[in-house]
Design a protein around this motif. Structure first.
Motif, PDB file in Angstrom:
ATOM      1  N   GLY A   1       0.736  -1.202   0.087  1.00  0.00           N
ATOM      2  CA  GLY A   1      -0.004   0.069   0.022  1.00  0.00           C
ATOM      3  C   GLY A   1       0.968   1.251   0.128  1.00  0.00           C
ATOM      4  O   GLY A   1       0.342   2.271   0.046  1.00  0.00           O
ATOM      5  N   LYS A   2       2.120   1.204  -0.370  1.00  0.00           N
ATOM      6  CA  LYS A   2       2.985   2.430  -0.316  1.00  0.00           C
ATOM      7  C   LYS A   2       2.630   3.220  -1.375  1.00  0.00           C
ATOM      8  O   LYS A   2       2.481   4.461  -1.277  1.00  0.00           O
ATOM      9  N   THR A   3       2.562   2.864  -2.424  1.00  0.00           N
ATOM     10  CA  THR A   3       2.288   3.762  -3.621  1.00  0.00           C
ATOM     11  C   THR A   3       0.921   4.293  -3.709  1.00  0.00           C
ATOM     12  O   THR A   3       0.729   5.533  -3.916  1.00  0.00           O
ATOM     13  N   THR A   4      -0.046   3.378  -3.182  1.00  0.00           N
ATOM     14  CA  THR A   4      -1.367   3.970  -2.783  1.00  0.00           C
ATOM     15  C   THR A   4      -1.341   5.118  -1.898  1.00  0.00           C
ATOM     16  O   THR A   4      -2.188   6.197  -1.973  1.00  0.00           O
ATOM     17  N   THR A   5      -0.520   5.031  -0.795  1.00  0.00           N
ATOM     18  CA  THR A   5      -0.381   6.342   0.091  1.00  0.00           C
ATOM     19  C   THR A   5       0.058   7.458  -0.486  1.00  0.00           C
ATOM     20  O   THR A   5      -0.587   8.465  -0.338  1.00  0.00           O
TER      21      THR A   5
ATOM     22  N   GLU B   1       6.640   6.127  -9.808  1.00  0.00           N
ATOM     23  CA  GLU B   1       7.573   4.994 -10.018  1.00  0.00           C
ATOM     24  C   GLU B   1       7.682   4.887 -11.654  1.00  0.00           C
ATOM     25  O   GLU B   1       8.911   4.700 -11.871  1.00  0.00           O
ATOM     26  N   ASN B   2       6.904   5.208 -12.279  1.00  0.00           N
ATOM     27  CA  ASN B   2       7.139   5.182 -13.701  1.00  0.00           C
ATOM     28  C   ASN B   2       7.921   6.516 -14.256  1.00  0.00           C
ATOM     29  O   ASN B   2       7.891   6.576 -15.517  1.00  0.00           O
TER      30      ASN B   2
ATOM     31  N   LEU C   1       7.479  13.604  -2.863  1.00  0.00           N
ATOM     32  CA  LEU C   1       7.064  12.262  -2.761  1.00  0.00           C
ATOM     33  C   LEU C   1       7.807  11.592  -3.585  1.00  0.00           C
ATOM     34  O   LEU C   1       7.640  11.817  -4.978  1.00  0.00           O
ATOM     35  N   ILE C   2       8.555  10.647  -3.251  1.00  0.00           N
ATOM     36  CA  ILE C   2       9.350  10.099  -4.532  1.00  0.00           C
ATOM     37  C   ILE C   2       9.075   8.457  -4.250  1.00  0.00           C
ATOM     38  O   ILE C   2       9.402   8.045  -3.301  1.00  0.00           O
TER      39      ILE C   2
END
Length: 234
Positions: free
Chosen positions: A41-45, A85-86, A156-157
């Motif tokens: 759930g890191k990216t969703t955060t 991320e992309n 945010l990275i």
């Protein structure tokens, strides 16, 4: 003082409840690392903080203001940048054109531009090259450069070292240390060695919940806890 504070943040995507009562504070200054296994759930955060996915009950407070119901563009204008991320670079545009899109009014602050050249010399070298022609590491440099071409309070990275050669990872780490001197970084990272070399504070997410919060130094010293929460082993 907390720069960013998440309290009981929930995010539902379609029929799936992805985040459950996410709560942690990001202090001002330095690097805060968000750790967790794949799919935790890191990216969703990060996407929920940016308003790309609308959090449900709970709050996202930035510099004392609840931003959980704002549009993504309005959140960005408050001083938050997002490096996905992309990477999100525009392949058909040059390095220069990619950076122009991230400036206010389409004009460079020459001091900030020179700082980017210092951090990422390859971008000056390939200034007129289209982004599609860059290597993976150079594209990541361009993505981070876009985030800092204007003054930001928080960046945010998401997974910046994924697929990069060790030498590029080391260079990225040096750049992040420099950036973190005046801009807070919330970093999602699977490379634990990279994360612990940068992080001051940290949290671990598992199955959409925060299962641990604390200092990176304490967590890095506790190999048993790393194995329990991340599946890491010496």
């Amino acid at each position: 003082m907390s720069l960013l504070s998440l309290k009981n943040m929930k995010t539902q995507i379609g029929q799936y409840h992805v985040l459950h009562d996410i709560t942690f504070d990001v202090p001002e200054g330095g690097v805060f690392v968000l750790l967790g296994r794949n799919g935790a759930g890191k990216t969703t955060t990060l996407r929920s903080i940016m308003g790309l996915w609308q959090p449900q009950p709970g709050s996202v407070v930035f510099k004392g203001r609840d931003i959980s119901r704002l549009a993504t563009a309005d959140i960005a204008r408050l001083g938050i940048a997002y490096v996905p991320e992309n990477m999100g670079t525009f392949g058909g545009l040059t390095v220069q054109e990619n950076l122009v899109l991230a400036t206010a009014g389409g004009r460079f602050d020459q001091t900030r531009l020179q700082r980017i050249y210092t951090l990422f010399p390859a971008l000056e070298q390939f200034w007129t090259k289209q982004a599609w022609s860059l290597s993976g590491g150079q594209k990541q440099m361009l993505a981070v450069a876009r985030a800092i071409i204007e003054p930001r309070d928080l960046i945010l990275i998401d997974e910046p070292t994924k697929g990069l050669a060790p030498a590029i990872v080391a260079a990225m780490g040096e750049a992040f240390r420099e950036i973190a001197q005046d801009t807070t970084i919330l970093l999602v990272e699977q490379n634990f060695n990279f994360a612990r070399s940068l992080g001051r504070d940290m949290a671990v997410i598992d199955d959409g919940r925060v299962v641990h919060r604390g200092s990176m130094a304490d967590f890095a010293a506790d190999t048993d806890l790393q194995g329990q929460l991340l599946g890491l082993s010496a």
